[in-house]
Design a protein around this motif. Structure first.
Motif, PDB file in Angstrom:
ATOM      1  N   LEU A 350      50.590  65.857  29.238  1.00 34.69           N
ATOM      2  CA  LEU A 350      50.362  66.768  28.120  1.00 34.69           C
ATOM      3  C   LEU A 350      51.033  66.266  26.838  1.00 34.69           C
ATOM      4  O   LEU A 350      50.470  66.404  25.742  1.00 34.69           O
ATOM      5  N   ALA A 351      52.224  65.676  26.972  1.00 34.71           N
ATOM      6  CA  ALA A 351      52.911  65.134  25.792  1.00 34.71           C
ATOM      7  C   ALA A 351      52.124  63.975  25.196  1.00 34.71           C
ATOM      8  O   ALA A 351      51.982  63.858  23.968  1.00 34.71           O
ATOM      9  N   TYR A 352      51.600  63.108  26.058  1.00 34.91           N
ATOM     10  CA  TYR A 352      50.796  61.973  25.595  1.00 34.91           C
ATOM     11  C   TYR A 352      49.549  62.482  24.866  1.00 34.91           C
ATOM     12  O   TYR A 352      49.197  61.989  23.779  1.00 34.91           O
ATOM     13  N   ALA A 353      48.887  63.486  25.474  1.00 31.47           N
ATOM     14  CA  ALA A 353      47.686  64.040  24.853  1.00 31.47           C
ATOM     15  C   ALA A 353      48.006  64.697  23.513  1.00 31.47           C
ATOM     16  O   ALA A 353      47.244  64.572  22.543  1.00 31.47           O
ATOM     17  N   ALA A 354      49.133  65.396  23.448  1.00 32.12           N
ATOM     18  CA  ALA A 354      49.522  66.059  22.201  1.00 32.12           C
ATOM     19  C   ALA A 354      49.809  65.046  21.098  1.00 32.12           C
ATOM     20  O   ALA A 354      49.430  65.250  19.933  1.00 32.12           O
ATOM     21  N   LEU A 355      50.467  63.941  21.459  1.00 30.33           N
ATOM     22  CA  LEU A 355      50.751  62.898  20.470  1.00 30.33           C
ATOM     23  C   LEU A 355      49.469  62.270  19.939  1.00 30.33           C
ATOM     24  O   LEU A 355      49.429  61.782  18.809  1.00 30.33           O
ATOM     25  N   GLY A 356      48.435  62.286  20.754  1.00 30.82           N
ATOM     26  CA  GLY A 356      47.154  61.769  20.299  1.00 30.82           C
ATOM     27  C   GLY A 356      46.377  62.787  19.488  1.00 30.82           C
ATOM     28  O   GLY A 356      45.894  62.492  18.389  1.00 30.82           O
ATOM     29  N   PHE A 357      46.265  63.994  20.021  1.00 31.55           N
ATOM     30  CA  PHE A 357      45.414  65.009  19.394  1.00 31.55           C
ATOM     31  C   PHE A 357      45.982  65.482  18.061  1.00 31.55           C
ATOM     32  O   PHE A 357      45.262  65.582  17.063  1.00 31.55           O
ATOM     33  N   TRP A 358      47.271  65.809  18.028  1.00 32.66           N
ATOM     34  CA  TRP A 358      47.885  66.323  16.805  1.00 32.66           C
ATOM     35  C   TRP A 358      48.638  65.248  16.014  1.00 32.66           C
ATOM     36  O   TRP A 358      48.634  65.279  14.783  1.00 32.66           O
ATOM     37  N   GLY A 359      49.277  64.326  16.720  1.00 32.82           N
ATOM     38  CA  GLY A 359      50.083  63.328  16.027  1.00 32.82           C
ATOM     39  C   GLY A 359      49.334  62.080  15.626  1.00 32.82           C
ATOM     40  O   GLY A 359      49.805  61.302  14.788  1.00 32.82           O
ATOM     41  N   HIS A 360      48.158  61.840  16.217  1.00 31.11           N
ATOM     42  CA  HIS A 360      47.379  60.627  15.947  1.00 31.11           C
ATOM     43  C   HIS A 360      48.228  59.367  16.131  1.00 31.11           C
ATOM     44  O   HIS A 360      48.146  58.422  15.336  1.00 31.11           O
TER      45      HIS A 360
END
Length: 536
Positions: A350-360
């Protein structure tokens, strides 16, 4: 009325072991094609050059080659073994290290690592699942995944990184299940191993965090209020984290000192890699960070992927329900090593996905899912085993259904995997060398970024003129693909087709290695082929 009795455990064990051996045998038959198909594979030649430098006594150059791998010195170090074998073969009259025949050595090394990973997966499953049959079943399911097989033909660090992590995890979980708490020396060693895993493939940077989470889980096995009374049994949380961190830093320090002796900096190389990746990620789509897993399981793994998703969904719902009921009755924290592992893996995902989705900052690729899929399989089988209301006579039928779906998915992939061809292999074949003296190269990408990628590696001229004795179509690394449509190439009159086979990138799993969703759709829609036309 006749009833279906459960098979004896020995029957299941022998049958599952036999099927796993069959899958590994088919997997072995995959090798021999596809080496150096991806640009990332060329880092392997740093290990080859290191062996050359070592043979000349230039140790400084050896270290320099190992460090110049974009943050992957661990991978380069471990691949010195196949590189040395290639060098020995060459010195006694064998082919050069760039020859496809010689590249069988590092590819077989990858295969051997994949078998070791499967063995470690089984040992982990044996500790986390209730029976040996369940452990073998999960091992078969994992072995049949497309993602477990698609990298076998290539010289890439993903399997090595996963194998290193699984080895450390098996050691840690076994110690905990034996009631042992790691000593501070062992904690330090675990930190060293965790950092080395990242040095093999930095894309698995979350591996140390997962190991640390599982390691400290015994501190939460008893009620929080009781920890003060039993603190003498456990090292302090801060001490554990400190020694683990010191171990990781020790590994980084060793790599940095070795690099500095060669005149470069490993830490600076890692920093540059992070800054470049953070600012120039163009492959992949940030918007599918959370949906990438589901798309991969549906489009690549097919029926087996859907089945795993259903079991994982059931397992999550069941555990959440039990957790809520338990909290109402017992106000304490209980965290077994298996639950700590699943929670840590879920948090990392989930952290990896969040860094991609919101953090780019990060993008999911199939190679990143390669790390998570073993735990998805484990959790899915654990969820099936927790279905206590299932009648005994039904369980063999459910297991047989899972096996059937896994073998069907694997067989479907194996047939497709055997049909595809790799441009570099074709360009190196003796048959094609007859037409390469005056050859035109064309592709359907509608772009020129990588149209000569394989041609340059065979030292061939990229002919732009209209004259030629042969035309090679799609002998390119098809990235990027610019639509709309399939960009059909018109073949001039006077040429006839003598060869056609599917381009390797038409394998759905390959499309999840950096292609945009619209490009993946074109790969499947157009089904690009490598074709050879000769003048009549």
């Amino acid at each position: 009325m006749n009833t279906v009795a459960p098979l004896p455990p020995k029957g299941w064990i022998f049958g599952l072991v036999g099927l796993i051996a069959l899958v590994l045998g088919v997997r072995l038959s995959f090798v021999g094609h596809g080496a150096m198909a991806f640009p990332d594979e060329e880092r392997y030649y740093q290990s080859v050059e290191a062996i050359k430098s070592f043979s000349k006594g230039d140790l400084r150059a050896v270290g320099a080659h190992l460090v110049q791998t974009q943050g992957r010195p661990g991978d380069a170090l471990l691949r010195l073994l196949p590189a040395a074998m290639q060098g020995i073969w060459y010195t006694v009259g064998g082919p050069g290290p760039h020859n496809p025949t010689s590249l069988l050595i590092p590819v077989l090394f990858t295969y051997g690592v994949s078998v070791l990973s499967l063995l470690l997966f089984y040992r982990l499953a044996r500790m986390l699942l209730p029976t040996q049959v369940a452990a073998l079943l999960s091992t078969l399911l994992y072995a049949c995944l497309v993602n477990s097989n698609v990298y076998i033909r290539h010289i890439l660090p993903y399997e090595l990184g996963l194998c290193s992590f699984l080895g450390l995890l098996v050691w840690l979980v076994r110690a905990q299940q034996q009631g042992r708490i790691l000593t501070l020396k062992q904690t330090w060693a675990l930190g060293v191993g965790a950092a080395f895993t990242v040095a093999i493939y930095p894309g698995y940077f979350f591996a140390p965090i997962i190991l640390l989470a599982v390691m400290v889980s015994p501190l939460l096995k008893e009620p929080i209020s009781a920890l003060s009374a039993t603190h003498h049994k456990f090292p302090s949380f801060k001490v554990v984290v400190c020694f683990f961190g010191i171990g990781a830093l020790s590994m980084l320090a060793i790599l940095e000192v070795l690099a500095l002796l060669t005149g470069v900096s490993y830490l600076q190389a890692c920093q540059e890699l992070l800054s470049v990746q953070a600012s120039t990620i163009t492959q992949g789509d940030f918007q599918e960070s959370f949906s990438f897993l589901f798309k991969y399981l549906f489009e690549v793994e097919g029926a087996l992927g859907v089945l795993l998703l259903m079991l994982v969904g059931y397992g999550l719902a069941s555990r959440l329900y039990k957790m809520v009921r338990r909290r109402k009755r017992v106000p304490k924290v209980e965290l077994s090593s298996s639950n700590a592992l699943y929670l840590a893996v879920l948090a990392a995902f989930l952290a990896y996905a969040a860094l991609g989705f919101w953090g780019h900052k990060l993008v999911f690729y199939g190679r990143v899912l390669h790390f998570f899929l073993p735990f998805i399989v484990l959790f899915a089988v654990a969820s099936a085993c927790s279905w206590k209301s299932m009648a005994l006579r039904v369980r063999p039928l459910v297991a047989a259904f899972l096996i059937g779906v896994a073998l069907y998915s694997f067989g479907r992939f194996a047939l497709q995997y055997r049909e595809v061809v790799y441009p570099l292999d074709l360009l190196a074949s003796p048959a094609l060398r007859l037409v390469q003296q005056n050859t035109l190269f064309r592709n359907q990408m509608n772009a020129s970024d990588n149209d000569d990628y394989y041609i340059a590696r065979q030292n061939l001229a990229h002919t732009e003129g209209a004259q030629g004795e042969a035309i090679l179509l799609n002998f390119s690394f098809l990235y990027p693909i610019v639509g709309p449509g399939c960009n059909e190439v018109r073949i001039p009159a006077g040429f006839h087709q003598v060869f056609a086979a599917p381009h390797f990138l038409t394998i759905p799993a390959y499309g999840f290695e950096g292609f945009l969703p619209k490009e993946r759709a074109l790969l499947q829609q157009c089904q690009y082929q490598c074709k050879v036309f000769v003048r009549q």
